[in-house]
Design a protein around this motif. Structure first.
Motif, PDB file in Angstrom:
ATOM      1  N   TYR A   4       0.830  -1.211   0.000  1.00 13.29           N
ATOM      2  CA  TYR A   4       0.000   0.000   0.000  1.00 13.29           C
ATOM      3  C   TYR A   4       0.866   1.264   0.000  1.00 13.29           C
ATOM      4  N   VAL A   5       1.868   1.305   0.861  1.00 18.57           N
ATOM      5  CA  VAL A   5       2.761   2.464   0.917  1.00 18.57           C
ATOM      6  C   VAL A   5       3.530   2.606  -0.390  1.00 18.57           C
ATOM      7  N   THR A   6       3.934   1.486  -0.947  1.00 18.57           N
ATOM      8  CA  THR A   6       4.664   1.516  -2.218  1.00 18.57           C
ATOM      9  C   THR A   6       3.804   2.111  -3.326  1.00 18.57           C
ATOM     10  N   GLU A   7       2.544   1.691  -3.369  1.00 14.92           N
ATOM     11  CA  GLU A   7       1.646   2.197  -4.413  1.00 14.92           C
ATOM     12  C   GLU A   7       1.354   3.684  -4.214  1.00 14.92           C
ATOM     13  N   LEU A   8       1.254   4.109  -2.974  1.00 14.15           N
ATOM     14  CA  LEU A   8       1.059   5.536  -2.716  1.00 14.15           C
ATOM     15  C   LEU A   8       2.242   6.347  -3.246  1.00 14.15           C
ATOM     16  N   ARG A   9       3.431   5.870  -2.997  1.00 16.14           N
ATOM     17  CA  ARG A   9       4.626   6.586  -3.454  1.00 16.14           C
ATOM     18  C   ARG A   9       4.715   6.580  -4.972  1.00 16.14           C
ATOM     19  N   ARG A  10       4.397   5.456  -5.575  1.00 17.31           N
ATOM     20  CA  ARG A  10       4.449   5.363  -7.033  1.00 17.31           C
ATOM     21  C   ARG A  10       3.454   6.326  -7.662  1.00 17.31           C
ATOM     22  N   LEU A  11       2.266   6.410  -7.096  1.00 19.57           N
ATOM     23  CA  LEU A  11       1.254   7.315  -7.637  1.00 19.57           C
ATOM     24  C   LEU A  11       1.688   8.768  -7.481  1.00 19.57           C
ATOM     25  N   ALA A  12       2.274   9.087  -6.323  1.00 17.17           N
ATOM     26  CA  ALA A  12       2.692  10.470  -6.079  1.00 17.17           C
ATOM     27  C   ALA A  12       3.859  10.884  -6.964  1.00 17.17           C
ATOM     28  N   LYS A  13       4.710   9.940  -7.327  1.00 15.23           N
ATOM     29  CA  LYS A  13       5.892  10.277  -8.116  1.00 15.23           C
ATOM     30  C   LYS A  13       5.647  10.237  -9.618  1.00 15.23           C
ATOM     31  N   ARG A  14       4.469   9.805 -10.041  1.00 16.85           N
ATOM     32  CA  ARG A  14       4.180   9.761 -11.480  1.00 16.85           C
ATOM     33  C   ARG A  14       4.147  11.173 -12.047  1.00 16.85           C
ATOM     34  N   ARG A  15       4.718  11.346 -13.217  1.00 16.62           N
ATOM     35  CA  ARG A  15       4.781  12.669 -13.829  1.00 16.62           C
ATOM     36  C   ARG A  15       3.381  13.192 -14.119  1.00 16.62           C
ATOM     37  N   LEU A  16       2.500  12.323 -14.609  1.00 14.66           N
ATOM     38  CA  LEU A  16       1.142  12.762 -14.934  1.00 14.66           C
ATOM     39  C   LEU A  16       0.416  13.265 -13.691  1.00 14.66           C
ATOM     40  N   THR A  17       0.613  12.578 -12.575  1.00 16.41           N
ATOM     41  CA  THR A  17      -0.036  13.006 -11.335  1.00 16.41           C
ATOM     42  C   THR A  17       0.407  14.413 -10.951  1.00 16.41           C
ATOM     43  N   ARG A  18       1.698  14.649 -11.023  1.00 18.10           N
ATOM     44  CA  ARG A  18       2.211  15.971 -10.644  1.00 18.10           C
ATOM     45  C   ARG A  18       1.773  17.058 -11.613  1.00 18.10           C
ATOM     46  N   VAL A  19       1.816  16.750 -12.905  1.00 11.50           N
ATOM     47  CA  VAL A  19       1.413  17.747 -13.904  1.00 11.50           C
ATOM     48  C   VAL A  19      -0.064  18.084 -13.753  1.00 11.50           C
TER      49      VAL A  19
END
Length: 337
Positions: A4-19
């Protein structure tokens, strides 16, 4: 480290999410800025100026009325026909009154927190729901299209657990974004109302109503993210969710409206998704059948059909549940290769 923590970090670090998050913040900030400059505090001086403008307009109208009567009398003296141009009795019965010139019409726009903030909650929900839809669809869609899902299942072979954890990461992220931005959104419009608008009649009941509307907004945002996630998982690609969304919008907002109009279906808008979205935020939405009034003379009250927020909850709840069940069922049954 937990999945769960890994998936949260992966989602937060995605370029599309940040953009998309940056674009969302910029869009909301643009709305706040626009209304900051468009709203004006109605000071006594501003109200007095509006009254003066109203009085001046009234005096001008009276002078024009008197001039028109004088022209009419002169035309009558020349033997001309005046009823068609000036009306009967030279328009003497149409003297302007002060009540016809309301000073409120000359006042600049003033943001009223109590009356208008509910609409801005709906605007906020629509913007964040679009963000949630794109994030939810792309997060799992990219996993399928790049082969990341298959690689993850080799390490963690429990399919439903993996898919559920990814969904939980999306919903948690959307909840955090909604709560933080929602608090800033509320603060911004409260400051606008305080310094450039009005906060009159804002009671505890108003805040309770705003809080309930905020919960409705959160539910809508989470549903949008969950549906996008499920559709992308079903189609193994982000485009699946986007295609279904566009298709549903075209069919609902254009196709169904045209079909019900041609077929003369009573209250045809009850089959349109936007009707239930409006009812969800407004608590109820009235559909009016103007064709029920066919009287040539006299008055008629057209028939109405009320769509309530409970109806909206049923429609959107069933739709979300069906798509989610299908996604998890397909995840369990499909061949992961």
């Amino acid at each position: 480290m937990s999945l769960y923590v890994t998936e949260l970090r992966r989602l937060a670090k995605r370029r599309l999410t940040r953009v998309m998050l940056v674009l969302l913040v910029l869009g909301l900030a643009g709305i706040v800025t626009a209304f900051t400059f468009s709203s004006h505090k109605l000071s006594p001086a501003v109200i007095a100026q509006a009254q003066a403008e109203s009085d001046a307009n009234f005096r001008d109208a009276v002078r024009e009325w008197e001039r028109s009567i004088a022209e009419c009398d002169a035309a009558k003296a020349r033997g001309e026909q005046t009823d068609e141009r000036y009306g009967p009795n030279c328009g003497r019965d149409w003297k302007p009154t002060a009540e016809m010139f309301d000073p409120k019409w000359n006042l600049p726009y003033q943001f009223d927190f109590r009356a208008e903030f509910g609409n801005f909650i709906a605007i906020f929900a629509g913007a964040v729901a679009l963000f949630g839809f794109l994030i939810g669809a792309s997060f799992v869609g990219a996993e399928w299209s790049t082969g990341g899902m298959m690689n993850l299942l080799l390490w963690r072979p429990k399919r439903l657990t993996v898919l559920g954890t990814k969904l939980a990461a999306v919903l948690t992220t959307l909840t955090g974004v909604t709560v933080v931005l929602g608090a800033l959104w509320t603060l911004a419009f409260w400051l606008i109302a305080t310094f450039r608008g009005t906060t009159e009649k804002v009671t505890s009941g108003v805040w309770q109503s705003a809080g309930i509307s905020g919960l409705r907004a959160l539910a809508m945002i989470l549903a949008a993210g969950a549906v996008a996630f499920a559709l992308a998982s079903l189609g193994r690609h982000t485009a699946m969710a986007l295609g279904v969304a566009v298709g549903a919008g075209v069919i609902s907002e254009i196709g169904i409206r045209i079909a019900t109009t041609i077929a003369e279906v009573r209250f045809g808008d009850r089959w349109v998704l936007s009707t239930y979205a409006l009812a969800w935020f407004q608590k109820q939405w009235a559909l009016v059948d103007y064709r029920s009034c066919e009287l040539v003379q006299g008055e008629c009250t057209p028939k109405e059909l009320l769509v309530t927020w409970q109806d909206s909850a049923l429609v959107f709840g069933i739709g979300t549940a069906v798509v989610m069940v299908a996604a998890f069922w397909m995840m369990r049954r499909r061949d992961i290769t």
